[in-house]
Scaffold this motif. Structure first.
Motif, PDB file in Angstrom:
ATOM      1  N   UNK A  15       0.829  -1.161   0.163  1.00 41.46           N
ATOM      2  CA  UNK A  15       0.015  -0.257   0.087  1.00 41.46           C
ATOM      3  C   UNK A  15       0.825   1.256   0.110  1.00 41.46           C
ATOM      4  N   UNK A  17       0.635   5.578   0.792  1.00 41.00           N
ATOM      5  CA  UNK A  17      -0.143   6.625   2.020  1.00 41.00           C
ATOM      6  C   UNK A  17      -1.379   6.930   1.513  1.00 41.00           C
ATOM      7  N   UNK A  39      -6.492  -5.278   4.112  1.00 38.39           N
ATOM      8  CA  UNK A  39      -6.276  -4.527   5.496  1.00 38.39           C
ATOM      9  C   UNK A  39      -6.870  -3.114   5.510  1.00 38.39           C
ATOM     10  N   UNK A  40      -7.654  -2.809   6.606  1.00 35.43           N
ATOM     11  CA  UNK A  40      -8.027  -1.696   6.919  1.00 35.43           C
ATOM     12  C   UNK A  40      -9.298  -1.347   6.087  1.00 35.43           C
ATOM     13  N   UNK A  43     -12.147   0.482   8.110  1.00 35.44           N
ATOM     14  CA  UNK A  43     -11.800   1.776   8.179  1.00 35.44           C
ATOM     15  C   UNK A  43     -12.383   2.590   7.138  1.00 35.44           C
TER      16      UNK A  43
ATOM     17  N   UNK B  19      -9.636   7.046  15.100  1.00 37.01           N
ATOM     18  CA  UNK B  19      -8.712   6.137  16.161  1.00 37.01           C
ATOM     19  C   UNK B  19      -8.363   4.787  15.746  1.00 37.01           C
ATOM     20  N   UNK B  20      -7.163   4.460  15.592  1.00 28.98           N
ATOM     21  CA  UNK B  20      -6.647   3.174  15.006  1.00 28.98           C
ATOM     22  C   UNK B  20      -6.458   2.187  16.157  1.00 28.98           C
ATOM     23  N   UNK B  21      -6.356   0.977  15.742  1.00 26.13           N
ATOM     24  CA  UNK B  21      -6.227  -0.009  16.681  1.00 26.13           C
ATOM     25  C   UNK B  21      -4.649  -0.035  17.347  1.00 26.13           C
ATOM     26  N   UNK B  39      -4.434  -3.864  13.298  1.00 27.72           N
ATOM     27  CA  UNK B  39      -5.009  -3.697  11.544  1.00 27.72           C
ATOM     28  C   UNK B  39      -4.685  -2.206  11.086  1.00 27.72           C
ATOM     29  N   UNK B  40      -4.011  -1.814  10.167  1.00 21.81           N
ATOM     30  CA  UNK B  40      -3.674  -0.565   9.428  1.00 21.81           C
ATOM     31  C   UNK B  40      -2.245  -0.080  10.067  1.00 21.81           C
ATOM     32  N   UNK B  41      -1.686  -0.917  10.944  1.00 22.66           N
ATOM     33  CA  UNK B  41      -0.264  -0.366  11.416  1.00 22.66           C
ATOM     34  C   UNK B  41       0.639   0.006  10.380  1.00 22.66           C
ATOM     35  N   UNK B  42       0.795  -0.693   9.137  1.00 21.52           N
ATOM     36  CA  UNK B  42       1.755  -0.485   8.097  1.00 21.52           C
ATOM     37  C   UNK B  42       1.437   0.846   7.527  1.00 21.52           C
ATOM     38  N   UNK B  43       0.207   1.219   7.475  1.00 23.73           N
ATOM     39  CA  UNK B  43      -0.273   2.548   7.078  1.00 23.73           C
ATOM     40  C   UNK B  43       0.159   3.702   7.840  1.00 23.73           C
ATOM     41  N   UNK B  46       3.804   4.448   7.650  1.00 27.71           N
ATOM     42  CA  UNK B  46       3.973   5.445   6.448  1.00 27.71           C
ATOM     43  C   UNK B  46       3.665   6.708   6.678  1.00 27.71           C
ATOM     44  N   UNK B  47       2.410   6.762   7.660  1.00 24.45           N
ATOM     45  CA  UNK B  47       1.998   8.241   7.600  1.00 24.45           C
ATOM     46  C   UNK B  47       2.734   8.879   8.407  1.00 24.45           C
TER      47      UNK B  47
END
Lengths: 307, 307
Positions: A15, A17, A39-40, A43, B19-21, B39-43, B46-47
Motif C-alpha cells: 500500500x 499513504x 487490510x483497513x 476503516x 482512532x486506530x487499533x 490492523x492498519x499499522x503499516x499505513x 507510512x503516515x
C-alpha cells in the motif's frame, strides 16, 4: 433499484499513504456485496459511511494478504457491534481454516452465523442467487487459486400497458404476461398476445470483477456486454514481461479485454506502488478502450436502469 | 541516545474514523521496537514516516485481533520491499501457527529470517537483551493469555573526570573505572578510588507497556519508578464494573497504579469507541496522577538522558 459500485482500495500488494488494499462494495438494492477485504477495509467503510450491517455477502478472490487481511477485523467488529444477521462468506479453500484459527486464539464465539462457501476457483459456476441477482465465479490465472465474480441482475418483468389490458384478465394471468407468456384458453387458442400488452423489460445490469490475473483472453465469454468490468492493471505495458512473470496484467491488456468483450465501461485498479501518478495507466488503457476509469479510493460507478 | 515512544493507535477493539487499533513504536538509539500491531499499522508507519526497515523486534501482547491483525500485512510488505535483516517476533502461543497458515496459503516464502519467540505470558521474564536494553514480559490479567513489556536501558558507564586521572592508568583499568570498580595493586592496596575520578552514571531509562488487563495491583513491583508507563484505560470509572467484567481497566485505576509505582509519566490509551471526547478519561486520571497524557495517534513521548 440501485446498482452501484464503490471502490475502497486501489493498491496492489504494497500500500501507499493514499492507496489502500483491494476492497469494493457493490450495492444492489438495499444490500451490500463486499468484494475482497484488504487490510483497513473496516476503516474505509467507516470513512465512506457504508454500514457493515447491510453487508449480506463477502467474496474473497484469493488468499494473498492484500485481498483479505481486513476480513478477520471486519468480522470481529460486526460481532462486537452486535450483528445477528447471518453473513455469507465466499472464498477459496483455506480461508475458513485461517479464520477459525484466529477466532480460536482470540476466544471469539460469533453472535451471528458465519456461513462459509468454499469456492472452486477453476470453474465458472453459480455460487449465489436471490430474488434479484445471481453471482458466478470466473476462473482467473494467478500464482495461487483465484477467481473473479460476475454479478448479474435476473431478468426483469415486462411492464404491462394498462390501457391495453382486456378486462377479463385475472391476477395470475397478469403475472404470466409480466414474464413474457401469451394468454391462451384451455383449448390453446390465443387470447392475448404478450407483445400487444407489454413493453420490453428493462435490461439486467451486470458487473464483472476480475481480480489478480495474468492476461487471459479465455475470460472473454464471461465478460461479453457487461455494464461494468473491473480488471486489474498492476503495470503499464512497458512492464508486460514483469506482469506475465508475476501473473498480473497491464493497463493495455485490461483495455483489450474490455474492447473485445464490448463492455460499457472499464475500471482499472490494483496499481503498483511505483505509479505515484496514475495517468500513464489511464492513458494507456484509453488508447485502446476510451470508456475507462481509474478505481481510485471513494470512486462510485452507478449503472442506471435502462431499456 | 534517543528513547522515544510514538503512538500509532489508541482505540480499543472497535476502531473509529480517527482512532486506530493499538500499535506503538519505541525507538531506542537507532532501532525501532514495535509493540502490538493492530490492523492498519503499516499505513500508520507510512503516515508518520517510520521506516519499517529499522524495526528489529515486534512484540505482540495477546491474540485479540485489535492487537495483531496488522502483523501479517506488515511482514508481507517487509518481504515485498526486499527486507533481508532477520526480524524477531515475540508473542503468545498460537501466533506462529496463525502466520504460518496465512503464509502457506499465500505461497509466501519470506526473503528474511522471521525468528519467533514464544512467550510465557504468566511470568516476569527477560525475553530480549542487546548491548543497550533488556526487555521483560509483565503478566497481565485478561480474557486470553496476555502480557505487557518492560523496556529498560542497561546500566550506563560512569563518565571519567579526565583531569583527575593518574597517568599510570592503562586502557583496561579505565574500562573498569567506567563500570564502577576501584583500582588496586596486586597486593590489594587501593591505588585509585573510583568515586574520586568518575561521575555518577546517567540513569537508565525505562518504559512499561501494560496492555489489556483488569486492574491488577500485583503489577506494582514491575512498574516502580519507570519513566514512562503506558496503561490501558478503556473506560471511565463509572463503568468500573463493566471494566472488571471485560478484563479491562478504568482511567482512575491506571492512575492509581501510576501513583503507587511513582512513575514519572503515565500514558493512557485503548479507549472505548463510546468516548468521542477523551477529556473525561484524561481528567479522571489526572485527579489521581497529574502527570498523565493521552496516547493519541501520532503523539511522541521522549525520555531525555539525565543524571
Amino acid at each position: 433499484m440501485e446498482f452501484e459500485l464503490r471502490i475502497l482500495g486501489s493498491s496492489s500488494a504494497t500500500p501507499s499513504t493514499n492507496r489502500h488494499h483491494t476492497a469494493q462494495v457493490l450495492t444492489i438494492g438495499n444490500q451490500h456485496h463486499l468484494i475482497d477485504c484488504g487490510e483497513g477495509t473496516q476503516m474505509q467503510l467507516m470513512l465512506y459511511r457504508i454500514k457493515h450491517q447491510r453487508i449480506c455477502n463477502i467474496y474473497i478472490s484469493h488468499l494473498h494478504g492484500d485481498h483479505y487481511f481486513g476480513l478477520a477485523g471486519l468480522i470481529s467488529t460486526m460481532h462486537l457491534q452486535g450483528r445477528q444477521t447471518p453473513l455469507h462468506l465466499f472464498g477459496p479453500p483455506g480461508l475458513s481454516e485461517i479464520l477459525s484459527l484466529q477466532f480460536k486464539y482470540s476466544g471469539t464465539n460469533l453472535n451471528f452465523k458465519l456461513v462459509f462457501h468454499e469456492l472452486d476457483t477453476t470453474v465458472y459456476k453459480k455460487i449465489f442467487e436471490d430474488k434479484s441477482v445471481t453471482v458466478h465465479t470466473i476462473p482467473m490465472e494467478h500464482r495461487v487459486p483465484c477467481c473473479g465474480f460476475l454479478f448479474r441482475e435476473k431478468p426483469k418483468p415486462r411492464p404491462l400497458i394498462k390501457e391495453k389490458l382486456p378486462d377479463f384478465l385475472r391476477p395470475p394471468q397478469l403475472v404470466r404476461l409480466k414474464w413474457g407468456e401469451d394468454i391462451r384458453d384451455e383449448a390453446g387458442n390465443l387470447l392475448v398476445r404478450n407483445t400487444d400488452v407489454t413493453l420490453a423489460p428493462k435490461r439486467s445490469r451486470s458487473y464483472a470483477y476480475c481480480s489478480d490475473s495474468r492476461y487471459k483472453p479465455a475470460l472473454l465469454p464471461y465478460l461479453q456486454h457487461v455494464d461494468l468490468l473491473y480488471h486489474e492493471a498492476t503495470f503499464t505495458h512497458d512492464l508486460h514481461e514483469r506482469a506475465a512473470y508475476t501473473f498480473h496484467s497491464t493497463a493495455r491488456q485490461a483495455a483489450e479485454l474490455a474492447a473485445a468483450a464490448q463492455v460499457r465501461q472499464l475500471i482499472i485498479g490494483h496499481f503498483s506502488v511505483r505509479y505515484k501518478d496514475l495517468s500513464p495507466l489511464l492513458e494507456e488503457a484509453r488508447e485502446v478502450f476510451p470508456a475507462t476509469e481509474l478505481a481510485t479510493e471513494g470512486s462510485i460507478f452507478s449503472v442506471m436502469e435502462r431499456d
